[in-house]
Design a protein around this motif. Structure first.
Motif, PDB file in Angstrom:
ATOM      1  N   VAL A   1      -0.538  -0.129   0.451  1.00  0.00           N
ATOM      2  CA  VAL A   1      -1.694   0.068  -0.416  1.00  0.00           C
ATOM      3  C   VAL A   1      -2.987   0.020   0.398  1.00  0.00           C
ATOM      4  CG1 VAL A   1      -3.027  -0.881  -2.339  1.00  0.00           C
ATOM      5  CG2 VAL A   1      -0.539  -0.725  -2.513  1.00  0.00           C
ATOM      6  N   GLN A   2      -3.044  -0.823   1.415  1.00  0.00           N
ATOM      7  CA  GLN A   2      -4.233  -0.878   2.255  1.00  0.00           C
ATOM      8  C   GLN A   2      -4.403   0.412   3.055  1.00  0.00           C
ATOM      9  OE1 GLN A   2      -6.572  -3.277   1.917  1.00  0.00           O
ATOM     10  NE2 GLN A   2      -5.172  -3.839   0.255  1.00  0.00           N
TER      11      GLN A   2
ATOM     12  N   LYS B   1      -5.869   2.821   0.615  1.00  0.00           N
ATOM     13  CA  LYS B   1      -7.288   2.518   0.410  1.00  0.00           C
ATOM     14  C   LYS B   1      -8.121   3.040   1.573  1.00  0.00           C
ATOM     15  CE  LYS B   1     -10.474  -1.283  -0.562  1.00  0.00           C
ATOM     16  NZ  LYS B   1     -10.595  -2.757  -0.760  1.00  0.00           N
ATOM     17  N   SER B   2      -7.631   2.861   2.781  1.00  0.00           N
ATOM     18  CA  SER B   2      -8.337   3.349   3.967  1.00  0.00           C
ATOM     19  C   SER B   2      -8.489   4.870   3.936  1.00  0.00           C
ATOM     20  CB  SER B   2      -7.586   2.928   5.233  1.00  0.00           C
ATOM     21  OG  SER B   2      -8.153   3.518   6.382  1.00  0.00           O
TER      22      SER B   2
ATOM     23  N   GLY C   1      -8.711   6.697   1.271  1.00  0.00           N
ATOM     24  CA  GLY C   1      -9.718   7.027   0.268  1.00  0.00           C
ATOM     25  C   GLY C   1      -9.208   7.838  -0.898  1.00  0.00           C
TER      26      GLY C   1
ATOM     27  N   TYR D   1      -2.250   7.510  -6.285  1.00  0.00           N
ATOM     28  CA  TYR D   1      -1.025   7.513  -5.484  1.00  0.00           C
ATOM     29  C   TYR D   1       0.111   7.933  -6.383  1.00  0.00           C
ATOM     30  CZ  TYR D   1       2.942   5.687  -2.749  1.00  0.00           C
ATOM     31  OH  TYR D   1       4.131   5.550  -2.056  1.00  0.00           O
TER      32      TYR D   1
ATOM     33  N   LEU E   1      -2.300  -1.570  -6.404  1.00  0.00           N
ATOM     34  CA  LEU E   1      -3.018  -0.292  -6.431  1.00  0.00           C
ATOM     35  C   LEU E   1      -4.288  -0.407  -7.262  1.00  0.00           C
ATOM     36  CD1 LEU E   1      -0.014   2.177  -6.940  1.00  0.00           C
ATOM     37  CD2 LEU E   1      -1.516   2.123  -4.944  1.00  0.00           C
TER      38      LEU E   1
ATOM     39  N   ASN F   1      -7.160  -2.279  -5.885  1.00  0.00           N
ATOM     40  CA  ASN F   1      -7.856  -1.589  -4.799  1.00  0.00           C
ATOM     41  C   ASN F   1      -8.447  -0.252  -5.241  1.00  0.00           C
ATOM     42  OD1 ASN F   1      -7.423  -3.021  -1.973  1.00  0.00           O
ATOM     43  ND2 ASN F   1      -5.578  -3.377  -3.204  1.00  0.00           N
TER      44      ASN F   1
ATOM     45  N   ILE G   1      -7.141   2.302  -6.949  1.00  0.00           N
ATOM     46  CA  ILE G   1      -6.283   3.476  -6.828  1.00  0.00           C
ATOM     47  C   ILE G   1      -5.440   3.607  -8.094  1.00  0.00           C
ATOM     48  CG2 ILE G   1      -4.427   4.568  -5.497  1.00  0.00           C
ATOM     49  CD1 ILE G   1      -5.393   2.790  -3.118  1.00  0.00           C
TER      50      ILE G   1
END
Length: 500
Positions: free
Chosen positions: A83-84, A87-88, A90, A94, A127, A130, A132
């Motif tokens: 998940v990170q 996030k990175s 953008g 998902y 998700l 963050n 998403i």
């Protein structure tokens, strides 16, 4: 010198074009995976066996490298870390799939696996924490093996069992998941699983099994959609759709017979599932019903090999999608099948079209995937005209190579196809609201094992920790998401520039 000037002019044209068109402010981008291809944990904590577990364990010679998805990318243990990475990148959403066998080990809803509920709850919550959106697919080719032993998708009973499974998903996750896909690429798993024996469960029921499978799946989709509509939509406020795959079918020539062959091919490949749901009349495309009935009679059968829907089933399936999920990768040219070609019965002799690809089209690592960006736009326009311009979410589009980190050919593919998508939106008025890159990371590519790579992240399958390394395409896609534009000049500092 002329070559340099030509390349400079081409890059300028691409750059100027990219600056002219941007994706609409509300347009959303994502990436996708599928449970069997990435999760691993194939028999962990109560998960049941599915048809891919059985195929890869008992008939490994059918997989190019003899591999399997027992561990795959190990997202069963690394989902929170992943998940990170999302996030990175953008992404807005998902797209992942549930493993039916992880939720219902025997395939039936009388036994729910608590660990399956836990696993997906944790991922969904992470998700959302963050920013998403989870975009969930209920079925991405991994039927529980106990249901296959009942006959699999050709058995009409499976439609009701799928509705039971969908109910479990809605009850447990529908408070947070607002975007659902019932099935991914029905024609592929029906054709490969029950027609050509080219994917699990690898049965050859040429001319019969493929249509029985598709018929059950369409009924299952209709049931799952109407269940949500009647029981959950008012309280959960989500939407349910289906993903249908298609290449573009270009006539091999301007002759009327080739134009007819290409149109028949798209109706009997794509319209097979789109027409019952998105057309005004519902049911199978008329040309499909006519041709299969005629072929069946010629072959000495007393009735058509294509099953018939009841009037109630036609009504239940028609309009049963809140958006049009589209997977697209490539294009074919079609001509009429010459006399004596092929061995009937089969879905392709039924269609009467012989489709192939031009030798000079840019190849990929997959034999079936050539780079033909203009076909993408033509398909989107065809959908607009055929089905009254429905909202389309591109749920898969991507390119395969052998795993290069400096993956210039993948970047060329994404830039080229996204440019055609921009043209379809701005010049043709196509109602496209989202785009999904396939795939988030390298994964188990079905019968090709780990020999073909589609990921924005490289995964080292020789390392037990399955480390993920961002490829050059990761940075380019990230820039597209941030700017909502295609910029052919963009190149991350950590890589040498690509030459297009």
């Amino acid at each position: 010198m002329r070559l340099i000037l030509y390349i400079t002019t081409l890059l300028c044209a691409c750059s100027c074009y990219a600056q002219e068109y941007a994706f609409p402010p509300n347009f959303q981008f994502g990436v996708a995976t599928a449970a069997y291809q990435v999760e691993g944990g194939w028999n962990s904590s109560g998960k049941g066996e599915n048809i891919w577990d059985r195929l890869t364990h008992t008939r490994s010679e059918l997989i190019t490298d003899g591999s399997n998805g027992d561990i795959a990318c190990d997202t069963y243990n690394k989902a929170i870390e992943d998940v990170q990475l999302l996030k990175s990148l953008g992404v807005d959403f998902y797209r992942f799939s549930f493993s039916w066998s992880r939720i219902l080990p025997t395939g039936t809803a009388n036994k729910i696996n608590p660990d399956g509920i836990r696993y997906y709850n944790e991922m969904i919550d992470e998700l959302l924490a963050n920013g998403i959106k989870p975009f969930a697919t209920m079925y991405h080719w991994d039927l529980p093996q106990p249901l296959q032993e009942l006959g699999g998708w050709p058995n009409s009973v499976i439609a009701d069992l799928f509705a039971d499974y969908a109910n479990v998903l809605y009850e447990n996750f529908g408070d947070r998941i607002k975007d659902w896909i019932t099935f991914n690429e029905v024609g592929v798993f029906c054709g490969g699983g029950y027609e050509s024996a080219s994917m699990a469960p690898a049965y050859n029921g040429a001319g019969f099994g493929v249509y029985l499978c598709g018929h059950t799946v369409l009924r299952a989709h209709g049931k799952a959609y109407r269940l949500y509509e009647s029981k959950y939509k008012a309280s959960q406020g989500g939407r349910v759709g289906i993903t249908i795959d298609s290449g573009w079918y270009e006539p091999a020539s301007e002759s009327p017979v080739d134009i007819e062959a290409a149109e028949t091919a798209i109706q009997m490949g794509f319209g097979w599932f789109a027409h019952p749901i998105f057309s005004t009349d519902g049911d199978y495309p008329p040309v499909m019903k006519q041709r299969i009935a005629q072929k069946s009679a010629e072959e000495g059968f007393s009735r058509s090999r294509l099953p018939e829907f009841t009037s109630e089933e036609i009504a239940e399936i028609r309009g049963s999608s809140d958006f049009f999920g589209l997977n697209h990768y490539t294009t074919n040219r079609c001509t009429i099948i010459p006399d004596g070609w092929g061995t009937p019965p089969s879905q392709w002799t039924d269609a009467g079209a012989l489709c192939s690809q031009d030798a000079d089209w840019e190849p990929s690592a997959s034999s079936w995937l050539k780079v033909v960006p203009w076909g993408f736009r033509k398909l989107l326009v065809w959908i607009k005209n055929e089905y009254n311009n429905p909202e389309v979410v591109v749920t898969e589009n991507g390119f395969s190579d052998r795993g290069e980190l400096r993956d210039c050919r993948r970047i060329n593919y994404y830039n080229s196809y996204l440019e055609q998508l921009l043209k379809a939106i701005h010049e043709d008025g196509c109602n496209v609201s989202g785009y999904t890159a396939w795939s988030f990371m390298d994964n188990f590519e079905w019968m090709r094992g780990f020999t073909e790579r589609f990921g924005l992240y490289y995964v080292d399958f020789n390392d037990p920790n399955r480390p993920r390394t961002p490829k050059m395409s990761y940075y380019v896609y990230k820039n597209i998401l941030a700017t909502k534009r295609v910029d052919w000049k963009y190149s991350p500092d950590s890589f040498d520039e690509c030459e297009f």
